[in-house]
Enzyme design. Sequence first.
Site, PDB file in Angstrom:
ATOM      1  N   ALA A  61      42.804  42.884  40.999  1.00 12.37           N
ATOM      2  CA  ALA A  61      42.182  44.088  40.465  1.00 12.37           C
ATOM      3  C   ALA A  61      43.150  45.253  40.337  1.00 12.37           C
ATOM      4  CB  ALA A  61      41.002  44.493  41.352  1.00 12.37           C
ATOM      5  N   SER A  62      44.294  45.181  41.030  1.00 10.41           N
ATOM      6  CA  SER A  62      45.251  46.283  40.950  1.00 10.41           C
ATOM      7  C   SER A  62      46.597  45.874  40.360  1.00 10.41           C
ATOM      8  CB  SER A  62      45.482  46.897  42.341  1.00 10.41           C
ATOM      9  OG  SER A  62      45.932  45.917  43.259  1.00 10.41           O
ATOM     10  N   GLY A  78      49.058  42.185  38.643  1.00  9.74           N
ATOM     11  CA  GLY A  78      49.161  40.773  38.326  1.00  9.74           C
ATOM     12  C   GLY A  78      50.599  40.327  38.427  1.00  9.74           C
ATOM     13  N   HIS A 127      38.810  31.530  40.934  1.00 11.32           N
ATOM     14  CA  HIS A 127      38.490  32.655  41.817  1.00 11.32           C
ATOM     15  C   HIS A 127      39.681  32.819  42.767  1.00 11.32           C
ATOM     16  CE1 HIS A 127      35.509  34.576  44.911  1.00 11.32           C
ATOM     17  NE2 HIS A 127      36.499  35.378  44.572  1.00 11.32           N
ATOM     18  N   ASP A 128      40.304  33.985  42.759  1.00 13.48           N
ATOM     19  CA  ASP A 128      41.546  34.161  43.508  1.00 13.48           C
ATOM     20  C   ASP A 128      41.403  33.825  44.986  1.00 13.48           C
ATOM     21  OD1 ASP A 128      40.041  36.450  44.064  1.00 13.48           O
ATOM     22  OD2 ASP A 128      41.503  37.846  43.235  1.00 13.48           O
ATOM     23  N   THR A 136      42.942  43.536  47.957  1.00 11.92           N
ATOM     24  CA  THR A 136      42.026  44.634  47.648  1.00 11.92           C
ATOM     25  C   THR A 136      40.740  44.482  48.464  1.00 11.92           C
ATOM     26  OG1 THR A 136      42.937  44.823  45.420  1.00 11.92           O
ATOM     27  CG2 THR A 136      40.766  45.794  45.795  1.00 11.92           C
ATOM     28  N   ASN A 156      32.497  39.512  52.853  1.00 14.81           N
ATOM     29  CA  ASN A 156      33.345  40.448  52.113  1.00 14.81           C
ATOM     30  C   ASN A 156      33.465  41.743  52.904  1.00 14.81           C
ATOM     31  OD1 ASN A 156      34.017  39.687  49.086  1.00 14.81           O
ATOM     32  ND2 ASN A 156      32.046  38.778  49.582  1.00 14.81           N
TER      33      ASN A 156
END
Length: 472
Positions: A12-13, A15, A237-238, A260, A297
Amino acid sequence: MERYYLAIDIGASSGRHMLGHIENGKMILEEIWRFENGMKDREGSLCWDLDALFEEIKTGMKRCKELGKIPVSMGIDTWAVDYVLLDEKDQVLGKTYGYRDGRTQGVDEDVYKIISEEELYSRTGIQKQSFNTIYQLMAVKKNNPEHLKAAKNFLMLPDYFHFLLTGQKCSEYTNATSTQLINAQTNDWDRELIERLGYPQEMFLPLSQPGTLVGSFTKEIEEEVGFSCEVVLPATHDTGSAVMALPGEGDKNLYISSGTWSLMGIENKTAICTEESRKRNFTNEGGYEYRYRYLKNIMGLWMIQSVRRELGEQTGTRPSFPELIAAAQEASSFAGIVSTGDDRFLAPKSMIKEVKAACKDGGKPVPATTGEVMQTIYNSLSHDYQAAIQELQSLTGKEYTSINIVGGGSQDMYLNQMTANATQLPVFAGPTEGTALGNLMVQMIRAGEFKDLADARASIKKSFTILECDPQ
């Protein structure tokens, strides 16, 4: 001659493009491209810039050509829950919203008018998060019903990028489970649930497992990047990829996939869909070979990333992570603490002000300096890790003896030590590039470099330094 494999891991922040190969029985990693990512404000909505991301994907692949290191195969993983809807001409319908956008606020009640929260969890085993795809699609149904009506295909973001590369559409299983539309007993789309919600059945493609061959590059992509190779589905999915890279197996080991988000949990052979599990907000995400990632999470390094970005905006220069850690260490005795699971931290205008306000609202010491803000975040994360372990032990009836932290957050040895102290368990930190490694492991297993997952995990242990923090 080395056989190279390419993992494109998009968080998300940021790559990165990671090339991997086997040398003397060890996995060798090489980062060849890195780029920034983040949600953009599009007419008041938080959205992803898919065009820019795809350009970065191609730019990194061109780097392979420049280096003369052409991969045998490649695959892309990203964060979960976000998606595109494609029309009959394969054009994206509407905006590509990011999960932090506020349009799903209150939409859960519309879902629960159709199916109760209890039944939904018993069917899917997925924890409630306001941004889950099931709620995002309900927001589309309410606000843009014409998009659902025109939708011919639903693709999670890595599936969409694979489609742009190959012209072939598929839906990969591990990321699909994050939609909260997969039945935990059948490991397939819950077609009855989808029908009850009024989502078009035909747009959901059959599920494919990690290791599936998608295809090769289209002629256009081949000409642009200078080569072609096979595109193989990783666990897209990471977190699914990151957990694959755990250096050992065993039912006494906990993991934290630290980035993240911090995803803390265990690997299970079956899903736990009990009412008590639902109340504790644990989730059963699908993993490689139908292993379940039973986890919670936790807000994770997003809070630290936000503080860093905010300080950069104030001063014109972002402090480094080591500088922020040093500031926290100077304020190590500060006792501020917040609940990282509070929605107020999802997308605040000012994380610093929100942390201070949450401390005040909770009757805790209010931080006055950057170091005290950072220490409050560290106190809160390590406390929430400890609380999650207590819940896991209660829900599974097992006692856990160690924690393995994988991902970029494993480099934060201050947080690792605080986690060991708070949980009174030894913490093993590494590998750092867990997600990229898991991505590569699937490709290498398919290519015969490893016999199976256990063989690949044994190689991780031999190939990378794992640091230990003992509780103090």
